[in-house]
Design an enzyme around this catalytic site. Structure first.
Site, mmCIF file in Angstrom:
data_model
loop_
_atom_site.group_PDB
_atom_site.id
_atom_site.type_symbol
_atom_site.label_atom_id
_atom_site.label_comp_id
_atom_site.label_asym_id
_atom_site.label_seq_id
_atom_site.Cartn_x
_atom_site.Cartn_y
_atom_site.Cartn_z
ATOM 1 N NE ARG A 229 52.806 -19.287 57.738
ATOM 2 C CZ ARG A 229 54.371 -19.586 56.657
ATOM 3 N NH1 ARG A 229 53.538 -19.472 55.176
ATOM 4 N NH2 ARG A 229 54.923 -20.284 56.848
ATOM 5 C CD GLU A 258 47.586 -23.349 55.176
ATOM 6 O OE1 GLU A 258 48.940 -24.034 54.809
ATOM 7 O OE2 GLU A 258 48.121 -22.366 54.346
ATOM 8 C CG HIS A 276 51.433 -23.325 53.041
ATOM 9 N ND1 HIS A 276 51.041 -23.107 53.693
ATOM 10 C CD2 HIS A 276 52.794 -23.195 51.809
ATOM 11 C CE1 HIS A 276 52.256 -22.846 54.104
ATOM 12 N NE2 HIS A 276 53.139 -22.618 53.411
HETATM 13 N N1 LIG Z 1 54.198 -20.632 50.601
HETATM 14 C C1 LIG Z 1 55.099 -20.696 51.569
HETATM 15 O O1 LIG Z 1 55.567 -21.717 50.875
HETATM 16 C C2 LIG Z 1 56.444 -19.879 51.597
HETATM 17 C C3 LIG Z 1 56.075 -18.708 52.749
HETATM 18 N N2 LIG Z 1 56.475 -17.992 53.258
HETATM 19 C C4 LIG Z 1 56.116 -16.285 54.063
HETATM 20 O O2 LIG Z 1 56.103 -15.817 53.786
HETATM 21 C C5 LIG Z 1 57.105 -14.492 54.631
HETATM 22 C C6 LIG Z 1 58.618 -13.624 54.218
HETATM 23 O O3 LIG Z 1 59.773 -14.720 53.956
HETATM 24 P P1 LIG Z 1 60.994 -13.647 54.136
HETATM 25 O O4 LIG Z 1 60.343 -12.512 52.298
HETATM 26 O O5 LIG Z 1 62.253 -15.374 53.682
HETATM 27 O O6 LIG Z 1 60.655 -12.928 55.433
HETATM 28 P P2 LIG Z 1 62.284 -11.997 55.613
HETATM 29 O O7 LIG Z 1 62.199 -11.739 57.175
HETATM 30 O O8 LIG Z 1 62.639 -11.930 54.841
HETATM 31 O O9 LIG Z 1 60.714 -10.885 55.062
HETATM 32 C C7 LIG Z 1 59.734 -10.400 55.148
HETATM 33 C C8 LIG Z 1 59.893 -8.765 55.965
HETATM 34 O O10 LIG Z 1 58.391 -7.987 56.009
HETATM 35 C C9 LIG Z 1 58.902 -7.146 57.029
HETATM 36 N N3 LIG Z 1 57.496 -6.587 57.798
HETATM 37 C C10 LIG Z 1 57.276 -7.072 58.278
HETATM 38 N N4 LIG Z 1 56.182 -6.229 59.112
HETATM 39 C C11 LIG Z 1 55.792 -5.881 58.005
HETATM 40 C C12 LIG Z 1 54.748 -5.081 58.046
HETATM 41 N N5 LIG Z 1 53.630 -4.458 59.114
HETATM 42 N N6 LIG Z 1 54.554 -4.110 56.960
HETATM 43 C C13 LIG Z 1 55.086 -4.233 55.904
HETATM 44 N N7 LIG Z 1 56.831 -5.249 55.942
HETATM 45 C C14 LIG Z 1 56.635 -5.969 57.234
HETATM 46 C C15 LIG Z 1 60.320 -6.889 56.829
HETATM 47 O O11 LIG Z 1 60.862 -5.714 57.149
HETATM 48 C C16 LIG Z 1 60.509 -7.753 56.020
HETATM 49 O O12 LIG Z 1 61.598 -7.339 54.965
HETATM 50 C C17 LIG Z 1 57.354 -15.661 55.764
HETATM 51 O O13 LIG Z 1 57.835 -14.884 56.642
HETATM 52 C C18 LIG Z 1 56.633 -17.063 55.425
HETATM 53 O O14 LIG Z 1 55.366 -16.898 56.686
HETATM 54 C C19 LIG Z 1 58.090 -18.242 53.038
HETATM 55 C C20 LIG Z 1 58.244 -19.158 52.433
HETATM 56 C C21 LIG Z 1 57.520 -20.380 51.805
HETATM 57 O O1 LIG Z 2 59.064 -21.440 55.128
HETATM 58 C C1 LIG Z 2 57.517 -21.174 54.946
HETATM 59 O O2 LIG Z 2 57.744 -19.987 55.450
HETATM 60 C C2 LIG Z 2 56.396 -21.714 54.280
HETATM 61 O O3 LIG Z 2 55.665 -21.344 54.349
HETATM 62 C C3 LIG Z 2 57.015 -23.222 53.716
HETATM 63 O O4 LIG Z 2 56.376 -23.867 54.459
HETATM 64 P P1 LIG Z 2 55.806 -25.594 54.490
HETATM 65 O O5 LIG Z 2 57.875 -26.303 54.884
HETATM 66 O O6 LIG Z 2 56.173 -26.116 52.847
HETATM 67 O O7 LIG Z 2 55.021 -26.528 55.176
#
Ligand SMILES: NC(=O)C1=CN([C@@H]2O[C@H](COP(=O)(O)OP(=O)(O)OC[C@H]3O[C@@H](n4cnc5c(N)ncnc54)[C@H](O)[C@@H]3O)[C@@H](O)[C@H]2O)C=CC1
Ligand SMILES: O=C(O)C(=O)COP(=O)(O)O
Length: 524
Positions: A229, A258, A276
């Site tokens: 993010r 964005e 993104h």
């Molecule tokens: N670029 C994109 O299109 C996408 C971006 N994302 C982003 O990626 C993030 C992570 O996704 P997942 O791995 O599925 O989530 P998740 O919930 O499985 O993993 C997040 C991890 O961050 C850790 N965490 C929380 N606070 C923390 C801190 N202060 N310091 C260090 N670690 C901390 C948690 O313990 C957890 O293990 C989402 O929240 C989303 O914002 C997710 C999917 C797509």
């Molecule tokens: O799943 C997330 O957290 C993502 O960032 C993916 O974003 P999007 O659904 O591709 O706009």
């Protein structure tokens, strides 16, 4: 007919579970489409583009559920939605692989200058010396946040011969060992890694996690990746550290705003970027759309959703177990509210036996939802019950006791206010159903359903006969009748059930009978 709005170009193929279900109409569009009446929308599906703010929620008074077809819910005002009793669900693992693969691709591209070299060749150049890169093999990757995506990235990095240091305060040593990564402090990740990739959600704690100060603790020549993010890495600080040559380069899939517009980072040659795209694969989009469509379809069938952000997670099995107690708690809330038709400042639920082994906080919320149902105008459910109670100055307590009063379980509700207290106790008997076994200290036994009359009266001869006569005069048939008293000649209660709602003038007539103390009509 339930109305669903699928915004943000949700993959239509994934909406099949909703399209196949009777009684649901799906609109494809956006919250700004002129052809869509937002007032009537019951369910909204979004990705990251639509910002679900309190202003948008104001325009959607029928909204009951928001489905985030993805992971991050930072585009949704969760507190506002929760206050309004709106459930939020997401699709937590549908895009994990795609995002991990994208991060890995970004890391490779960053280390080998692929985007810059590609643009140069397309420009007619052939600068082999300018684009000399670095191997991933033998480098140390620092991962901040080892959740679903971080873990998948770690596996891929290890397969490429990298060592991995991880900072995640919620990670156990066992899990780190399974994944073959080194659990480290944040300072160690900063100081001892060659590439740092962030994979946390954007929260108050993670906003600006990498900033002027923490970037100064990184190795000179470090590479940074953000495919999580915008804002986790402070953008101005990053631009500054790249300009002064401390950070060698960065790969960014996300920005604080964005699209980023005319952004200083975009002017730097060592910054590579994508719009993104982490979750933007055919596979991930089908996965996340299907997951949220299933959740919303389940919700409309009145069944428990699996991935709610603002409700406790519950498997189908647990839900089936809790369901009868949930129903009982809700009915008890209504009964207490109607029988004790007064202001209250404290409500305590005490659970015993098999009821105490369940998710009691969920039962207490159901109880509150039942309690408020006929008292206030706002729709109250398990999502906003605690908030509403707090807002109305009602203290909610929850206890567990070993005393089941001879039953396999009991739920006891005590409502107090203005020096008065009312208590109700119920039980759920397997293969038989829910029973109310005590009201205001009187032992009684009735099935909480349908149209009921709760009558407090003096225990004198003829009272029951007089009540029966008024009912007979109005041709009202009594389905069941239970009486209870504490001592002969003292106060007593009657609970009668009827097959249909009672005429108001008949209830008024009953109220005027001698020896009747109070009468409350309850519809369950
Ligand atoms: N670029 C994109 O299109 C996408 C971006 N994302 C982003 O990626 C993030 C992570 O996704 P997942 O791995 O599925 O989530 P998740 O919930 O499985 O993993 C997040 C991890 O961050 C850790 N965490 C929380 N606070 C923390 C801190 N202060 N310091 C260090 N670690 C901390 C948690 O313990 C957890 O293990 C989402 O929240 C989303 O914002 C997710 C999917 C797509
Ligand atoms: O799943 C997330 O957290 C993502 O960032 C993916 O974003 P999007 O659904 O591709 O706009």
């Amino acid at each position: 007919m339930f109305q669903v709005l699928a915004a943000d170009s949700i993959k239509e193929e994934g909406l099949q579970p909703l399209l196949e279900q009777d009684g649901i109409q799906v609109h494809i569009g956006s919250v700004d489409s002129a052809s869509i009446d937002l007032q009537k929308i019951d369910a909204l599906i979004v990705r990251s583009a639509t910002k679900v703010t309190s202003e948008l929620l104001d325009r959607m008074p029928s909204l009951k559920i928001v489905g985030r077809a993805g992971v991050g819910v930072d585009n949704i005002d969760i507190a506002e939605a929760t206050k309004r009793g709106i459930i939020i669900v997401n699709a937590p693992d549908g895009n994990t692989i795609s995002t991990a693969e994208h991060t890995f691709a970004m890391m490779s591209a960053l280390m080998r200058n692929i985007p810059q070299a590609h643009a140069s060749v397309k420009n007619g150049e052939w600068k082999r010396n300018k684009y000399i890169g670095n191997e991933l093999y033998g480098k140390t990757l620092g991962i901040v946040g080892l959740g679903r995506i971080g873990s998948e990235l770690a596996k891929r990095a290890r397969a490429f011969g990298m060592s991995v240091k991880v900072y995640d305060p919620f990670l156990t040593m066992e899990r780190a060992e399974v994944l073959g990564v080194q659990l480290s402090s944040f300072d160690e990740v900063l100081a001892e890694t060659d590439i740092i990739s962030v994979h946390t959600p954007l929260t108050k704690e993670t906003k600006g996690l990498l900033n002027e100060k923490t970037l100064s603790q990184t190795k000179k020549g470090v590479y940074l990746l953000n495919c999580a993010r915008g804002g986790i890495i402070d953008e101005i600080a990053l631009a500054h550290y790249i300009e002064k040559g401390h950070v060698a380069g960065a790969a960014l899939d996300v920005f604080e705003v964005e699209p980023p517009g005319d952004h200083p980072l975009l002017k730097l040659d060592s910054v590579i970027t994508t719009p993104h795209l982490g979750a933007s694969t055919k596979e991930a989009q089908l996965n996340v759309a299907t997951q949220v469509a299933r959740e919303i379809s389940t919700f409309f069938e009145n069944k428990p959703v699996a991935n709610s952000i603002n409700l406790p997670a519950m498997s189908k099995e647990i839900y089936e177990k809790i369901q009868p107690y949930h129903q009982l708690a809700k009915e008890m809330g209504k009964i207490v509210s109607e029988c004790h038709n007064k202001g209250i400042s404290e409500l305590t639920a005490t659970y015993s036996g098999t009821a105490a082994e369940l998710e009691t906080s969920f039962l207490t919320k159901a109880l509150l939802a039942g309690f408020f149902e006929n008292r206030i105008d706002v729709k109250v459910n398990e999502v906003n019950a605690i908030h509403i109670a707090k807002e109305r100055g009602i203290m909610v307590g929850e206890k567990v006791t070993g005393n089941s009063f001879g039953y396999a379980n009991t739920i006891t509700v005590k409502a107090s206010g203005d020096g008065e207290t009312f208590t109700a106790r119920g039980t759920y008997i397997e293969h038989y159903g829910p029973r109310i076994v005590s009201l205001d200290g009187f032992n009684i036994d009735f099935h909480p359903s349908g149209n009921l009359l709760y009558i407090q009266h003096m225990d004198r001869p003829g009272v029951i006969g007089h009540v029966g006569k008024v009912l007979g005069d109005h041709e009202v048939n009594i389905a069941t009748m239970q009486v209870g008293r504490k001592e002969a000649g003292g106060e007593a209660i009657m609970v009668l059930s009827f097959d249909r709602p009672l005429p108001d003038e008949m209830v008024d007539k009953l109220k005027s009978l001698q020896d009747i103390v109070t009468i409350n009509s309850i519809i369950l």
